[in-house]
Design an enzyme around this catalytic site. Sequence first.
Site, mmCIF file in Angstrom:
data_model
loop_
_atom_site.group_PDB
_atom_site.id
_atom_site.type_symbol
_atom_site.label_atom_id
_atom_site.label_comp_id
_atom_site.label_asym_id
_atom_site.label_seq_id
_atom_site.Cartn_x
_atom_site.Cartn_y
_atom_site.Cartn_z
ATOM 1 C CG ASP A 307 -2.154 -0.818 1.041
ATOM 2 O OD1 ASP A 307 -2.551 -0.996 -0.124
ATOM 3 O OD2 ASP A 307 -2.715 -1.293 2.037
ATOM 4 C CG ASP A 344 -13.409 13.139 4.987
ATOM 5 O OD1 ASP A 344 -13.015 12.213 5.722
ATOM 6 O OD2 ASP A 344 -12.996 13.309 3.817
ATOM 7 C CB THR A 378 -18.327 3.443 -0.622
ATOM 8 O OG1 THR A 378 -18.645 3.850 -1.966
ATOM 9 C CG2 THR A 378 -19.432 3.894 0.327
ATOM 10 C CB ALA A 379 -13.912 0.573 -1.707
ATOM 11 N NE ARG A 382 -11.318 5.309 -7.020
ATOM 12 C CZ ARG A 382 -10.295 5.076 -6.217
ATOM 13 N NH1 ARG A 382 -10.353 4.067 -5.369
ATOM 14 N NH2 ARG A 382 -9.223 5.835 -6.236
ATOM 15 C CE LYS A 395 -13.160 15.451 0.753
ATOM 16 N NZ LYS A 395 -14.257 14.948 1.569
ATOM 17 C CG ASP A 522 -7.531 -4.380 2.510
ATOM 18 O OD1 ASP A 522 -7.533 -4.013 1.321
ATOM 19 O OD2 ASP A 522 -7.240 -3.636 3.458
#
Length: 682
Positions: A307, A344, A378-379, A382, A395, A522
């Site tokens: 990563d 955020d 969220t993944a 994005r 954003k 993951d």
Amino acid sequence: MSRKQLALFEPTLVVQALKEAVKKLNPQAQWRNPVMFIVWIGSLLTTCISIAMASGAMPGNALFSAAISGWLWVTVLFANFAEALAEGRSKAQANSLKGVKKTAFARKLREPKYGAAADKVPADQLRKGDIVLVEAGDIIPCDGEVIEGGASVDESAITGESAPVIRESGGDFASVTGGTRILSDWLVIECSVNPGETFLDRMIAMVEGAQRRKTPNEIALTILLIALTIVFLLATATLWPFSAWGGNAVSVTVLVALLVCLIPTTIGGLLSAIGVAGMSRMLGANVIATSGRAVEAAGDVDVLLLDKTGTITLGNRQASEFIPAQGVDEKTLADAAQLASLADETPEGRSIVILAKQRFNLRERDVQSLHATFVPFTAQSRMSGINIDNRMIRKGSVDAIRRHIEANGGHFPTDVDQKVDQVARQGATPLVVVEGSRVLGVIALKDIVKGGIKERFAQLRQMGIKTVMITGDNRLTAAAIAAEAGVDDFLAEATPEAKLALIRQYQAEGRLVAMTGDGTNDAPALAQADVAVAMNSGTQAAKEAGNMVDLDSNPTKLIEVVHIGKQMLMTRGSLTTFSIANDVAKYFAIIPAAFAATYPQLNALNIMRLHSPDSAILSAVIFNALIIVFLIPLALKGVSYKPLTASAMLRRNLWIYGLGGLLVPFIGIKVIDLLLTVCGLV
């Protein structure tokens, strides 16, 4: 890690290992190691012969036979001691973990919410799915997921780190571990495991290694050692009729001594200790491996998926600049960016709020008082943002915002594309801000590549390991950071599906892949990877999917894990080379001593000029036993590891352990022979 490191020969461990070494003399324990089982049989046989000679039932030198028998038993004991010492070190580490487990009671809630009625039950009776309440000062009674609340947790009993961590419901910081302590506030936890299946229980079981299975390489090496043993056994068996035909039959005691000295007893006696010590060294790095197979796989890894954030870069991306689109002033962009980031809580989100405050004195506003709805990242999407009145502000990554605009009938402006490219080429991450279908501009997020990381990647490349950077950044930003860091390849705009596909692609090419992860997203990739290091701070799903857990939650640890794995394989290979090379000197010691009476020409092989046939044979047997003890520290600590190419590593090991294996026995056997002669023992 703050845990006390064990000394190599801790007195209490040595005493316990000596006791265990004696217990392991039973045939059932010896049978698990075929090479040492042959030595055990030889010891038993020569003991019987010595007794028969002493009683007059057999002709021969009873004292010499007893000396050989005694040293053969010592050889078996030393091999047992090496294994018992390695196991004892692991069990001592496990005992330190057992101290974390405390018999306690838990408050089991009747409903899954704070304030519900609770029953006081023993912690070891909690089942998967039970809901418990823990408050400041309480020990968390089980592994689980936080479903309500937030608290500061002391995890030092597990990780060795004294700094408390925050655990709260939602996100990747909801996982808690049984045995840790609540320092402040409260948590409502849903138990995720049954009794005996907690992370602490699994850690203890893994470390104790009571059910340690042999790894594939260990099995392959064992088969090789058995094959060599059979060859030497057959060769030795033919020598008796060969010598008898010459008119002077060699004794069974001498043949047993010859066999034991020729078979690879050194590596045979240390093989189990090397495997146990590999897992122990991994624990010393604060990494729990589920099995020796995982440690061994780490040594064979040739692709590292790393990563970007926290591993390659410092991981503290900060908003550095607002770049407005054509026709938009910078303050309008900053205001929209701050609104989209009010809820955020990521470091990046907070830095955007702070930058807007510093540049334009825009004060934080409360999302609830604005009657706004926060849209979380969220993944898959994005992007994140806020819905306030009739305004819809988002954003996110360039591609995500582009899709969002096109889905709302808008068009992505060309000038913003140019600004995005400009930010990306500088190695910063561009975030695009949009209101409705109108692009307001770009936020530049700047991160810093870790010092010295490029040199580490160069070492890995020299070892034949490919490094791949995984990042959610766009391709231009990823390419700039990859070039600066010196990685071999990168995966930009990575999604969980893309990571999984990349791992499968490398595995289809015959490569072994290692990666780290901490989130539930993951878990699929961790389950697929050959070496999967889950962060202890991560979710329960990630820890269950991985085959290692890093208690420090440090993504950079993956490189150290690979080093430890390679060191274990190198140790095994180096000691095997040394053990086999040892045989040459023993040929020159025992063959002339055993057969020179029948064939005087063999005296030419006595290049060490040993005192007598008896002293030559006894010296070789004594050396064969003592070398195991002298190599125990090397087996437990591992050979010196340097990142070299495979061919350079082979040359280095052949020079050190091959040549050393040839020369050391010549010196050792000669010195022992001189001592036996001077002391009048032969």
